[in-house]
Write a protein that holds these residues in place. Structure first.
Motif, short mmCIF file in Angstrom:
data_model
loop_
_atom_site.label_atom_id
_atom_site.label_comp_id
_atom_site.label_asym_id
_atom_site.label_seq_id
_atom_site.Cartn_x
_atom_site.Cartn_y
_atom_site.Cartn_z
N GLN A 148 0.82 -1.21 0.00
CA GLN A 148 0.00 0.00 0.00
C GLN A 148 0.86 1.27 0.00
N ARG A 149 1.93 1.25 0.78
CA ARG A 149 2.81 2.43 0.83
C ARG A 149 3.48 2.67 -0.52
N LEU A 150 3.96 1.61 -1.16
CA LEU A 150 4.58 1.77 -2.47
C LEU A 150 3.56 2.21 -3.52
N SER A 151 2.36 1.71 -3.40
CA SER A 151 1.29 2.12 -4.31
C SER A 151 0.98 3.60 -4.15
N ASP A 152 0.93 4.07 -2.92
CA ASP A 152 0.66 5.49 -2.65
C ASP A 152 1.77 6.37 -3.21
N VAL A 153 3.01 5.96 -3.02
CA VAL A 153 4.15 6.73 -3.54
C VAL A 153 4.08 6.78 -5.07
N GLY A 154 3.83 5.65 -5.70
CA GLY A 154 3.74 5.60 -7.15
C GLY A 154 2.62 6.46 -7.70
N TYR A 155 1.50 6.47 -7.02
CA TYR A 155 0.36 7.30 -7.44
C TYR A 155 0.73 8.77 -7.38
N ASN A 156 1.35 9.19 -6.28
CA ASN A 156 1.72 10.60 -6.12
C ASN A 156 2.78 11.03 -7.13
N VAL A 157 3.74 10.16 -7.41
CA VAL A 157 4.77 10.47 -8.42
C VAL A 157 4.12 10.60 -9.79
N GLY A 158 3.22 9.69 -10.11
CA GLY A 158 2.52 9.75 -11.39
C GLY A 158 1.71 11.02 -11.56
N LEU A 159 1.03 11.44 -10.51
CA LEU A 159 0.26 12.69 -10.58
C LEU A 159 1.16 13.88 -10.85
N ARG A 160 2.30 13.92 -10.18
CA ARG A 160 3.23 15.04 -10.39
C ARG A 160 3.81 15.03 -11.79
N MET A 161 4.09 13.85 -12.32
CA MET A 161 4.63 13.76 -13.68
C MET A 161 3.61 14.25 -14.70
N ILE A 162 2.35 13.89 -14.51
CA ILE A 162 1.30 14.35 -15.42
C ILE A 162 1.14 15.86 -15.33
N GLU A 163 1.20 16.38 -14.11
CA GLU A 163 1.08 17.82 -13.92
C GLU A 163 2.23 18.56 -14.60
N LEU A 164 3.45 18.08 -14.42
CA LEU A 164 4.60 18.72 -15.05
C LEU A 164 4.52 18.63 -16.58
N ALA A 165 4.08 17.50 -17.08
CA ALA A 165 3.96 17.33 -18.53
C ALA A 165 2.92 18.28 -19.11
N SER A 166 1.87 18.57 -18.35
CA SER A 166 0.83 19.47 -18.85
C SER A 166 1.32 20.91 -18.92
N PHE A 167 2.30 21.28 -18.09
CA PHE A 167 2.85 22.63 -18.10
C PHE A 167 4.01 22.79 -19.08
N SER A 168 4.50 21.69 -19.58
CA SER A 168 5.65 21.72 -20.47
C SER A 168 5.28 22.40 -21.79
N LYS A 169 6.21 23.19 -22.32
CA LYS A 169 5.98 23.88 -23.59
C LYS A 169 6.13 22.92 -24.76
N GLU A 170 6.97 21.93 -24.59
CA GLU A 170 7.17 20.95 -25.65
C GLU A 170 6.50 19.64 -25.26
N LYS A 171 6.20 18.85 -26.24
CA LYS A 171 5.56 17.57 -25.96
C LYS A 171 6.54 16.67 -25.23
N PRO A 172 6.06 15.98 -24.19
CA PRO A 172 6.97 15.06 -23.50
C PRO A 172 7.36 13.91 -24.43
N ARG A 173 8.61 13.46 -24.28
CA ARG A 173 9.07 12.37 -25.13
C ARG A 173 9.63 11.27 -24.25
N LEU A 174 9.38 10.09 -24.66
CA LEU A 174 9.88 8.92 -23.94
C LEU A 174 11.10 8.43 -24.69
N THR A 175 12.26 8.54 -24.05
CA THR A 175 13.48 8.14 -24.74
C THR A 175 13.73 6.64 -24.58
#
Length: 80
Positions: free
Chosen positions: A43-70
């Motif tokens: 449960q703790r790892l799931s919570d951490v992963g969820y919060n990291v994912g939310l922050r990544m989505i938020e940062l990607a939405s503010f990015s001027k360029e399209k996010p790229r997966l290398t």
């Protein structure tokens, strides 16, 4: 203190795979020491992963360029 001019390597927007693996290893070890049951650990790892994912989505939405997966990460990359 405000920094002006070229940030050089400090301005990089990407982290190396080894830095990410070290961070994830530390997150797992920290949470492992705080839990008494496997369900609590999961449960703790799931919570951490969820919060990291939310922050990544938020940062990607503010990015001027399209996010790229290398490179797509696999479980083996993280656990090595």
């Amino acid at each position: 203190m405000a920094m002006e001019g070229d940030l050089g390597e400090f301005g990089a927007r990407e982290a190396s795979l080894s830095a990410f693996a070290l961070l994830m290893s530390e997150v797992v070890n920290y949470n492992k020491g705080k839990c008494t049951t496997a369900d609590q650990f999961h449960q703790r790892l799931s919570d951490v992963g969820y919060n990291v994912g939310l922050r990544m989505i938020e940062l990607a939405s503010f990015s001027k360029e399209k996010p790229r997966l290398t490179r797509e990460l696999t479980h083996e990359d993280i656990l090595v």
